[in-house]
Design a protein around this motif. Structure first.
Motif, PDB file in Angstrom:
ATOM      1  N   LEU A 160      -5.026  -6.420  -3.774  1.00  0.00           N
ATOM      2  CA  LEU A 160      -4.692  -7.402  -4.811  1.00  0.00           C
ATOM      3  C   LEU A 160      -5.096  -6.887  -6.190  1.00  0.00           C
ATOM      4  O   LEU A 160      -4.438  -7.182  -7.189  1.00  0.00           O
ATOM      5  N   TYR A 161      -6.175  -6.113  -6.220  1.00  0.00           N
ATOM      6  CA  TYR A 161      -6.634  -5.515  -7.474  1.00  0.00           C
ATOM      7  C   TYR A 161      -5.598  -4.536  -8.021  1.00  0.00           C
ATOM      8  O   TYR A 161      -5.252  -4.566  -9.217  1.00  0.00           O
ATOM      9  N   LEU A 162      -5.079  -3.693  -7.139  1.00  0.00           N
ATOM     10  CA  LEU A 162      -4.057  -2.732  -7.554  1.00  0.00           C
ATOM     11  C   LEU A 162      -2.781  -3.432  -8.015  1.00  0.00           C
ATOM     12  O   LEU A 162      -2.074  -2.931  -8.897  1.00  0.00           O
ATOM     13  N   MET A 163      -2.505  -4.602  -7.416  1.00  0.00           N
ATOM     14  CA  MET A 163      -1.311  -5.367  -7.785  1.00  0.00           C
ATOM     15  C   MET A 163      -1.558  -6.274  -8.991  1.00  0.00           C
ATOM     16  O   MET A 163      -0.679  -7.009  -9.422  1.00  0.00           O
ATOM     17  N   ARG A 164      -2.802  -6.228  -9.506  1.00  0.00           N
ATOM     18  CA  ARG A 164      -3.195  -6.955 -10.716  1.00  0.00           C
ATOM     19  C   ARG A 164      -3.178  -8.479 -10.554  1.00  0.00           C
ATOM     20  O   ARG A 164      -2.922  -9.204 -11.507  1.00  0.00           O
TER      21      ARG A 164
END
Length: 233
Positions: A160-164
């Motif tokens: 989810l972090y990579l997907m912002r």
């Protein structure tokens, strides 16, 4: 000197004081507990990583290596595998992706998850937790279910972090809360070096709550709310 001033130019006074406070508390506890220098490096890099956010990704890579070593000592194999095989590559990728997704003012463009995506993520996480716990049991790991829970939720939060997505911070709130319980169990088993890690995880928990508030505010300002799973992917 000018470079350092520019680095903290967009920070609020609260964020600057929080960074100083976190590092000071970690150092004091390390000194009073009489821990090895290794543990001070571990906790400081972990705290700097979270407090600095995207600016602290290089600290994240160092912290993953140190934390993996500590987890190997107490047979938390899920944490070791997550940090060595997943977290380090994610940190490296995040440096590129977050810099790529900035607006003209240098602000990262964040998003908010749809209800459908939240339900799918939750269901998938539960299934993976039970399956991975079985794997860790077969490997002879310590606290297999708790280890699986913190590891799987960390993987989902990292994605989810990579997907912002702003909701990744809520996942980290859960991860840190569970990690505190897990390391308290390690401490209760007789490993006194776990104390400073418990404090680090508590600091991470508070930072996660602030991070969610901050990211969601930015996501609302940039008006990037996701409507369905297709848009999210």
């Amino acid at each position: 000197m000018d470079r350092i001033k520019n680095y903290f130019e967009d920070w609020t006074m609260f964020e600057k004081l929080w960074l100083i406070t976190v590092c000071t508390i970690m150092t004091i506890i390390w000194y009073l507990n009489g821990d090895a220098p290794f543990l001070l490096a571990l906790t400081l890099t972990g705290s700097l990583n979270l407090v600095l956010g995207a600016k602290g990704l290089y600290f994240a890579i160092i912290n993953c290596l140190l934390y993996s070593y500590q987890c190997m000592e107490v047979k938390l194999y899920g944490e070791v595998m997550y940090n060595m095989l997943f977290s380090i590559p994610v940190s490296a990728i995040a440096i590129y992706l977050l810099n790529k997704n900035k607006d003209d003012n240098g602000t990262i463009r964040f998003k908010v998850m749809s209800g459908k995506l939240i339900v799918l993520s939750f269901a998938g996480t539960l299934i993976c937790v039970f399956l991975y716990a079985k794997v860790l049991n077969l490997l002879g790991g310590n606290l297999a279910f708790m280890d699986s829970l913190t590891t799987v939720v960390s993987v989902v939060a990292s994605i989810l972090y990579l997907m912002r997505f702003s909701e990744q911070w809520l996942m980290w709130v859960g991860v840190n809360a569970l990690s505190i319980v897990m390391w308290i169990m390690v401490y209760a088993s007789g490993d006194k070096s776990a104390l400073i890690i418990i404090v680090m995880k508590l600091t991470n928990l508070l930072n996660s709550l602030y991070g969610y508030y901050n990211w969601k505010k930015i996501a609302g300002q940039t008006d990037l709310k996701v409507k369905n799973f297709t848009e999210a992917s």
